[in-house]
Scaffold this motif. Sequence first.
Motif, PDB file in Angstrom:
ATOM      1  N   ILE A 130      -3.945  21.803  -3.661  1.00  0.00           N
ATOM      2  CA  ILE A 130      -3.920  20.344  -3.472  1.00  0.00           C
ATOM      3  C   ILE A 130      -5.082  19.890  -2.588  1.00  0.00           C
ATOM      4  CG2 ILE A 130      -2.624  18.481  -2.343  1.00  0.00           C
ATOM      5  CD1 ILE A 130      -0.057  19.807  -3.536  1.00  0.00           C
ATOM      6  N   GLU A 131      -5.329  20.597  -1.483  1.00  0.00           N
ATOM      7  CA  GLU A 131      -6.413  20.185  -0.576  1.00  0.00           C
ATOM      8  C   GLU A 131      -7.782  20.293  -1.251  1.00  0.00           C
ATOM      9  OE1 GLU A 131      -5.929  18.405   2.125  1.00  0.00           O
ATOM     10  OE2 GLU A 131      -3.881  18.730   1.436  1.00  0.00           O
ATOM     11  N   THR A 132      -8.018  21.419  -1.925  1.00  0.00           N
ATOM     12  CA  THR A 132      -9.298  21.612  -2.628  1.00  0.00           C
ATOM     13  C   THR A 132      -9.495  20.517  -3.676  1.00  0.00           C
ATOM     14  OG1 THR A 132      -9.252  24.010  -2.309  1.00  0.00           O
ATOM     15  CG2 THR A 132     -10.601  23.200  -4.119  1.00  0.00           C
ATOM     16  N   SER A 133      -8.417  20.195  -4.399  1.00  0.00           N
ATOM     17  CA  SER A 133      -8.501  19.209  -5.478  1.00  0.00           C
ATOM     18  C   SER A 133      -8.705  17.798  -4.950  1.00  0.00           C
ATOM     19  CB  SER A 133      -7.239  19.270  -6.345  1.00  0.00           C
ATOM     20  OG  SER A 133      -7.137  20.541  -6.967  1.00  0.00           O
ATOM     21  N   LEU A 134      -7.973  17.430  -3.904  1.00  0.00           N
ATOM     22  CA  LEU A 134      -8.147  16.083  -3.337  1.00  0.00           C
ATOM     23  C   LEU A 134      -9.571  15.896  -2.824  1.00  0.00           C
ATOM     24  CD1 LEU A 134      -4.746  15.617  -1.447  1.00  0.00           C
ATOM     25  CD2 LEU A 134      -5.515  14.319  -3.456  1.00  0.00           C
ATOM     26  N   ALA A 135     -10.118  16.929  -2.183  1.00  0.00           N
ATOM     27  CA  ALA A 135     -11.492  16.836  -1.678  1.00  0.00           C
ATOM     28  C   ALA A 135     -12.468  16.650  -2.839  1.00  0.00           C
ATOM     29  CB  ALA A 135     -11.844  18.083  -0.874  1.00  0.00           C
ATOM     30  N   GLU A 147     -15.766  13.646  -7.873  1.00  0.00           N
ATOM     31  CA  GLU A 147     -15.771  14.019  -9.296  1.00  0.00           C
ATOM     32  C   GLU A 147     -15.973  12.781 -10.177  1.00  0.00           C
ATOM     33  OE1 GLU A 147     -16.265  15.837 -12.335  1.00  0.00           O
ATOM     34  OE2 GLU A 147     -15.488  17.263 -10.872  1.00  0.00           O
ATOM     35  N   HIS A 148     -16.846  12.912 -11.203  1.00  0.00           N
ATOM     36  CA  HIS A 148     -17.049  11.781 -12.124  1.00  0.00           C
ATOM     37  C   HIS A 148     -16.790  12.155 -13.579  1.00  0.00           C
ATOM     38  CE1 HIS A 148     -18.462   9.229  -8.936  1.00  0.00           C
ATOM     39  NE2 HIS A 148     -19.336  10.150  -8.574  1.00  0.00           N
ATOM     40  N   GLU A 149     -16.463  13.423 -13.857  1.00  0.00           N
ATOM     41  CA  GLU A 149     -16.179  13.793 -15.246  1.00  0.00           C
ATOM     42  C   GLU A 149     -14.718  13.429 -15.483  1.00  0.00           C
ATOM     43  OE1 GLU A 149     -15.803  14.848 -18.946  1.00  0.00           O
ATOM     44  OE2 GLU A 149     -14.586  16.058 -17.590  1.00  0.00           O
ATOM     45  N   LYS A 202      -5.719   6.129  -0.426  1.00  0.00           N
ATOM     46  CA  LYS A 202      -6.971   6.052   0.338  1.00  0.00           C
ATOM     47  C   LYS A 202      -8.184   6.240  -0.573  1.00  0.00           C
ATOM     48  CE  LYS A 202      -6.000   8.541   4.101  1.00  0.00           C
ATOM     49  NZ  LYS A 202      -6.132   9.518   5.177  1.00  0.00           N
ATOM     50  N   LEU A 203      -8.104   7.247  -1.439  1.00  0.00           N
ATOM     51  CA  LEU A 203      -9.214   7.519  -2.368  1.00  0.00           C
ATOM     52  C   LEU A 203      -9.447   6.333  -3.299  1.00  0.00           C
ATOM     53  CD1 LEU A 203      -8.511  11.259  -3.306  1.00  0.00           C
ATOM     54  CD2 LEU A 203     -10.619  10.413  -2.249  1.00  0.00           C
ATOM     55  N   SER A 204      -8.359   5.697  -3.756  1.00  0.00           N
ATOM     56  CA  SER A 204      -8.530   4.564  -4.680  1.00  0.00           C
ATOM     57  C   SER A 204      -9.180   3.379  -3.966  1.00  0.00           C
ATOM     58  CB  SER A 204      -7.194   4.163  -5.323  1.00  0.00           C
ATOM     59  OG  SER A 204      -6.310   3.671  -4.361  1.00  0.00           O
ATOM     60  N   PHE A 230      -9.506   3.419 -11.222  1.00  0.00           N
ATOM     61  CA  PHE A 230      -8.420   3.158 -12.176  1.00  0.00           C
ATOM     62  C   PHE A 230      -7.481   4.366 -12.276  1.00  0.00           C
ATOM     63  CE2 PHE A 230      -7.243   3.121 -16.845  1.00  0.00           C
ATOM     64  CZ  PHE A 230      -6.290   2.125 -16.749  1.00  0.00           C
ATOM     65  N   GLN A 231      -8.056   5.557 -12.386  1.00  0.00           N
ATOM     66  CA  GLN A 231      -7.217   6.757 -12.487  1.00  0.00           C
ATOM     67  C   GLN A 231      -6.451   7.025 -11.193  1.00  0.00           C
ATOM     68  OE1 GLN A 231      -7.976  10.275 -14.602  1.00  0.00           O
ATOM     69  NE2 GLN A 231     -10.014   9.682 -15.306  1.00  0.00           N
ATOM     70  N   LEU A 232      -7.099   6.812 -10.056  1.00  0.00           N
ATOM     71  CA  LEU A 232      -6.455   7.107  -8.768  1.00  0.00           C
ATOM     72  C   LEU A 232      -5.286   6.173  -8.493  1.00  0.00           C
ATOM     73  CD1 LEU A 232      -9.735   7.719  -6.766  1.00  0.00           C
ATOM     74  CD2 LEU A 232      -7.885   9.412  -6.993  1.00  0.00           C
ATOM     75  N   ILE A 233      -5.470   4.880  -8.744  1.00  0.00           N
ATOM     76  CA  ILE A 233      -4.384   3.939  -8.450  1.00  0.00           C
ATOM     77  C   ILE A 233      -3.237   4.129  -9.450  1.00  0.00           C
ATOM     78  CG2 ILE A 233      -5.337   1.946  -9.729  1.00  0.00           C
ATOM     79  CD1 ILE A 233      -3.580   1.810  -6.270  1.00  0.00           C
ATOM     80  N   THR A 234      -3.584   4.465 -10.689  1.00  0.00           N
ATOM     81  CA  THR A 234      -2.542   4.764 -11.690  1.00  0.00           C
ATOM     82  C   THR A 234      -1.743   5.989 -11.256  1.00  0.00           C
ATOM     83  OG1 THR A 234      -3.920   3.844 -13.463  1.00  0.00           O
ATOM     84  CG2 THR A 234      -2.123   5.295 -14.125  1.00  0.00           C
TER      85      THR A 234
END
Length: 692
Positions: A426-431, A436-438, A475-477, A488-492
């Motif tokens: 989870i930590e690696t992925s959130l960072a 990430e843009h793909e 926070k990320l969104s 859009f993906q983060l808030i969804t």
Amino acid sequence: GTLGTHEAETTKLWVFESTPTMSSYLTAICAGPYAEWHTEYANEDGRTVPMAMYCRQALAEAFAKDVDYLFDITKKGFAFYAKTWGVPYPYAKYDQIYVPEYNAGAMENIGMVTIRDQYVFESKVTDAYAERRVVTVLHELAHMWFGDYVTMKWWNDLWLNESFAEFTSTLATAEATEWKDAWATFSSGEKSWALRQDQLSTTHPIVAPINDLNDTYVNFDGITYAKGASVLKQLVFYVGREKFFKGINNYLNKHAYSNATLADLLAELELTSGRDLKAWSAQWLEQSGINTIATEVEENEDGTIRQLALRQSASAEHPVLRAHRLAVGFYNEDPETGKIVRTDQFELDVDGELTIVEAAAGKARPALILVNDDDLTYTKLRFDEKSLKFAAENLYRFDDALARSVIWLAFWDMTRDGELPAKRFIETSLAALATEHESTTFRYALAQISTTAWHYAAPADRAEVVEHVAAELFKLSQAAEAGSDEQFQLITAYLGYGEPGDAAFEANAKGLLDGSVKLDGLEIDNNFRWTIINALSAINAIGQSDIDAELAKRETTENREFALGARAVAGTAEAKEWAWNEALHNDELTNMQLESVARGFASTPRVDLAEPYAAKYFEVADWIWQNKTFHMAEALLEGLYPSYADPATLVDLGDAWLASHADADNALQRIVRGNVESSHRTLKVRDFNASL
């Protein structure tokens, strides 16, 4: 014919010219008051090929915005395939018709492809979904040659049609459209699907035996499409791209307008490449399962590599070691940019249990050694300790989308095998999500974080982990670029983390709806409104009357589905009972409505609501199988599985059901077995995380 009282109607006689020789399953007739658009293509053989697109009138306004783009993609596909295979488009016209209530993605009927009309976008969609539409259009187009112009002799070679279309549509997307990172999409999307399916007891060889009609249905799966396409990618690298396509050209010319077999194709590829493909085929196509390649490094005193070895292993169930043609990449920090970039690469054949990478000896040890660089073969990966630590801490700094995807997928595989702690994944992925843009990698990472938080984390930590992920996603969104796909993906995704009584979540969701919480550039369009309503319904912050009022504002086919889903997702025992009965017994529901209700039923992340349905699921499975068509039964058996119930309960009940159903239809057993094994995995991984 004449139509009764409509005196003005006259009889019309339509005469069609004979079609070329074609396989019977590739015919289709579509009728209706469709909206239509036309263009034409200057075909490589000098003919002019008319092209058309059609959709329902209700979607015409939205579709009109995309038609020119989709015609352009189609034409790019025509040109790419004609050039790559040396055979121009063989048919008289090419129509694409977007149809309602379609139970597949699309179908390659000759000259008139039918496509599900969820691919007509009335509201904002993720870039991942927009790219998926492009790949789908090019997938069906590839079938015009591979599957239609030459058709497989029997269903046991069905995989070849699908794998080939999946592989070449990705190739065309990467090389002929603006979606240049399509191979990263393929790794994150297709390969993760193959990985999951290939590690179930229900896996099968790519060339699967077809004993009855249901076998053809269940074999339209992650092995046929995703593993098959991954293995074809490996075959292209194994024989060499130029030689591969020369073989394809010979195959298409030799078997035009007729049937062929896998053996016919391999014979052509052997002739052009000089590789023995019988041994290759026996390993890759006729044996089930996936290998693991682990990296073993010995260092000299001065930090250079004494020996780099690749150790291949296989599962006890499918103990076959395969020949792989692959690349090993060395990655280091670029001092100029701070990015992690590839600084060296070695191509080699890996065979048997141990392969020494001779070319690496004496070189400085890099920060990361990436086996299967460029994602050329199909395998699980296990990193050496230093590489693993480095990648886990620095995934977000990797420059190349494909390298990130390959590493991320390996981390996900380790997480679901109970080898990488859930919190670390989870930590690696959130960072990494912060940069990430793909879009497809992004989408899958969000889904994998969700599974990890809700299912794989230690039960004692789950509430805290879920809360942490939700806070980070919000926070990320807020930090994401205004109006971007990532925002859009983060808030969804954030809206999937609500729990009853979470006042901050409720305030955020309601604020998005009424405009008091704003994210710059985020449009609250039709579909996103329903995403929010769904989230509020799941935590019982709105009721059925609110859902009805929302639907009354704009009652469309799509919004009726959303409203049913929002009702089913509500966090009450009554809502679950309603959804369960509706899904099983309301024969008025269309396929799409049924799926919407089942999805809503199963996606409320609460043990207390799911638990009562664990026993009910196994009691009703036989009835579903006997009383519903295959597609409806599959939708119900997959969709209604109460995966948020205690996995220990699901495992006990599921194992007992399977033990008493040894004689049940293969297809039914496979669907249930897949569900039960995912619960076994959840239990195992959860125990691993609890033991840390």
